[in-house]
Design a protein around this motif. Structure first.
Motif, PDB file in Angstrom:
ATOM      1  N   GLU A 194       7.318   6.995  -4.743  1.00  0.00           N
ATOM      2  CA  GLU A 194       8.366   6.040  -5.104  1.00  0.00           C
ATOM      3  C   GLU A 194       8.447   4.915  -4.086  1.00  0.00           C
ATOM      4  OE1 GLU A 194       8.950   9.437  -4.996  1.00  0.00           O
ATOM      5  OE2 GLU A 194       8.803   9.694  -7.157  1.00  0.00           O
ATOM      6  N   PHE A 195       8.274   5.249  -2.801  1.00  0.00           N
ATOM      7  CA  PHE A 195       8.281   4.224  -1.762  1.00  0.00           C
ATOM      8  C   PHE A 195       7.109   3.269  -1.956  1.00  0.00           C
ATOM      9  CE2 PHE A 195       6.882   2.530   2.314  1.00  0.00           C
ATOM     10  CZ  PHE A 195       8.052   2.008   2.818  1.00  0.00           C
ATOM     11  N   LEU A 196       5.927   3.838  -2.227  1.00  0.00           N
ATOM     12  CA  LEU A 196       4.752   2.979  -2.462  1.00  0.00           C
ATOM     13  C   LEU A 196       4.987   2.056  -3.652  1.00  0.00           C
ATOM     14  CD1 LEU A 196       1.560   5.197  -2.019  1.00  0.00           C
ATOM     15  CD2 LEU A 196       2.499   3.514  -0.463  1.00  0.00           C
ATOM     16  N   ASP A 197       5.567   2.600  -4.712  1.00  0.00           N
ATOM     17  CA  ASP A 197       5.823   1.803  -5.908  1.00  0.00           C
ATOM     18  C   ASP A 197       6.827   0.692  -5.657  1.00  0.00           C
ATOM     19  OD1 ASP A 197       4.075   3.479  -7.221  1.00  0.00           O
ATOM     20  OD2 ASP A 197       5.646   4.699  -8.143  1.00  0.00           O
ATOM     21  N   SER A 198       7.690   0.856  -4.660  1.00  0.00           N
ATOM     22  CA  SER A 198       8.724  -0.138  -4.396  1.00  0.00           C
ATOM     23  C   SER A 198       8.310  -1.190  -3.368  1.00  0.00           C
ATOM     24  CB  SER A 198      10.006   0.553  -3.923  1.00  0.00           C
ATOM     25  OG  SER A 198       9.824   1.087  -2.629  1.00  0.00           O
ATOM     26  N   LEU A 199       7.115  -1.075  -2.798  1.00  0.00           N
ATOM     27  CA  LEU A 199       6.672  -2.061  -1.805  1.00  0.00           C
ATOM     28  C   LEU A 199       6.581  -3.449  -2.427  1.00  0.00           C
ATOM     29  CD1 LEU A 199       3.860  -0.145   0.107  1.00  0.00           C
ATOM     30  CD2 LEU A 199       6.090  -0.837   1.001  1.00  0.00           C
ATOM     31  N   ASP A 200       6.881  -4.457  -1.623  1.00  0.00           N
ATOM     32  CA  ASP A 200       6.816  -5.836  -2.092  1.00  0.00           C
ATOM     33  C   ASP A 200       5.377  -6.226  -2.390  1.00  0.00           C
ATOM     34  OD1 ASP A 200       9.534  -6.205  -1.825  1.00  0.00           O
ATOM     35  OD2 ASP A 200       9.381  -6.974   0.218  1.00  0.00           O
ATOM     36  N   ARG A 201       5.146  -6.720  -3.613  1.00  0.00           N
ATOM     37  CA  ARG A 201       3.825  -7.210  -4.004  1.00  0.00           C
ATOM     38  C   ARG A 201       3.699  -8.672  -3.590  1.00  0.00           C
ATOM     39  NH1 ARG A 201       4.438  -2.075  -5.120  1.00  0.00           N
ATOM     40  NH2 ARG A 201       3.165  -1.233  -6.760  1.00  0.00           N
ATOM     41  N   VAL A 202       2.508  -9.052  -3.156  1.00  0.00           N
ATOM     42  CA  VAL A 202       2.265 -10.429  -2.740  1.00  0.00           C
ATOM     43  C   VAL A 202       1.628 -11.169  -3.911  1.00  0.00           C
ATOM     44  CG1 VAL A 202       1.099 -11.914  -1.074  1.00  0.00           C
ATOM     45  CG2 VAL A 202       1.968  -9.676  -0.354  1.00  0.00           C
ATOM     46  N   ASN A 203       2.215 -12.272  -4.281  1.00  0.00           N
ATOM     47  CA  ASN A 203       1.715 -13.098  -5.375  1.00  0.00           C
ATOM     48  C   ASN A 203       0.365 -13.710  -4.990  1.00  0.00           C
ATOM     49  OD1 ASN A 203       1.291 -15.186  -7.284  1.00  0.00           O
ATOM     50  ND2 ASN A 203       3.481 -15.295  -7.655  1.00  0.00           N
ATOM     51  N   ARG A 204      -0.564 -13.750  -5.930  1.00  0.00           N
ATOM     52  CA  ARG A 204      -1.894 -14.333  -5.684  1.00  0.00           C
ATOM     53  C   ARG A 204      -1.802 -15.759  -5.181  1.00  0.00           C
ATOM     54  NH1 ARG A 204      -6.639 -12.113  -7.678  1.00  0.00           N
ATOM     55  NH2 ARG A 204      -7.602 -14.152  -7.809  1.00  0.00           N
ATOM     56  N   LYS A 205      -0.793 -16.486  -5.625  1.00  0.00           N
ATOM     57  CA  LYS A 205      -0.651 -17.893  -5.229  1.00  0.00           C
ATOM     58  C   LYS A 205      -0.319 -18.035  -3.749  1.00  0.00           C
ATOM     59  CE  LYS A 205       0.822 -19.188  -9.836  1.00  0.00           C
ATOM     60  NZ  LYS A 205       1.929 -19.618 -10.683  1.00  0.00           N
TER      61      LYS A 205
END
Length: 196
Positions: free
Chosen positions: A107-118
């Motif tokens: 659940e922690f991994l799933d909640s990590l902030d994703r970095v936008n490709r841009k």
């Protein structure tokens, strides 16, 4: 240029995919899920069974094998040194396995902030696999909630976080809830407010 087999049998072969440096971690996740104490499912007949120390050591050994494979094909000396440091950090857990994993939950991994490709530059790459993020058309880059805000491919950093629970770069603990500090008021201050 077509080979003789292609011409004689009228077969068109697909182009070969470039080989990725990422290692298949199916065995790691299979063992991790078996000994994980998430509480959602118990693979044992005894719901109170705890993982054995050899199983715990094997989790770290499988992760260490991944790092050794990557280190053997490291594109730079800096990357090789970083991976060897991770390998050394895993030695203690193999020789003296803990009784439970200190890693983060799925659940922690799933909640990590994703970095936008841009927001990624062409030369940005994962510190673990050293593959430039933008080389992957479906990259999944995460930013860890550490002071350095280090970024990794989720596929690369996930096994480390699930087993160790720290940022691979700065070793800051992940997944710990911050405790709010409550200051108690002095009684003298309250008495002053009565006469105000």
């Amino acid at each position: 240029m077509a080979t003789q087999y292609e011409v004689e049998h009228n077969v068109q072969f697909a182009e070969t995919q470039p080989r990725s440096r990422r290692v298949n971690m199916d065995s790691f996740f299979s063992l991790l899920n078996r000994i994980s104490d998430s509480g959602t499912a118990t693979p044992h007949n005894n719901p109170h069974a705890t993982p054995t120390l050899p199983d715990m050591a094997n989790v770290f050994r499988l992760l260490q094998d991944q790092m050794q494979t990557l280190a053997s094909t490291a594109p730079t000396a800096e990357n090789r040194t970083f991976l060897l440091e991770l390998i050394d950090a895993l030695d203690q857990d193999i020789l003296d396995p803990p009784d439970r994993l200190r890693g983060v939950s799925q659940e922690f991994l799933d909640s990590l902030d994703r970095v936008n490709r841009k927001k990624l530059r062409g030369d940005d790459d994962c510190a673990i696999c050293k593959i430039p993020y933008l080389d992957d058309p479906y990259c999944l880059v995460v930013e860890l909630p550490c002071k350095g805000a280090h970024r990794f491919d989720l596929e690369c950093v996930g096994p480390w976080l699930r087993s160790k629970g720290t940022c691979p770069m700065c070793r800051e603990e992940m997944g710990k809830k911050k405790v709010a500090v409550v200051q108690e008021d002095d009684e003298d201050d309250d008495m002053d407010m009565i006469y105000a």
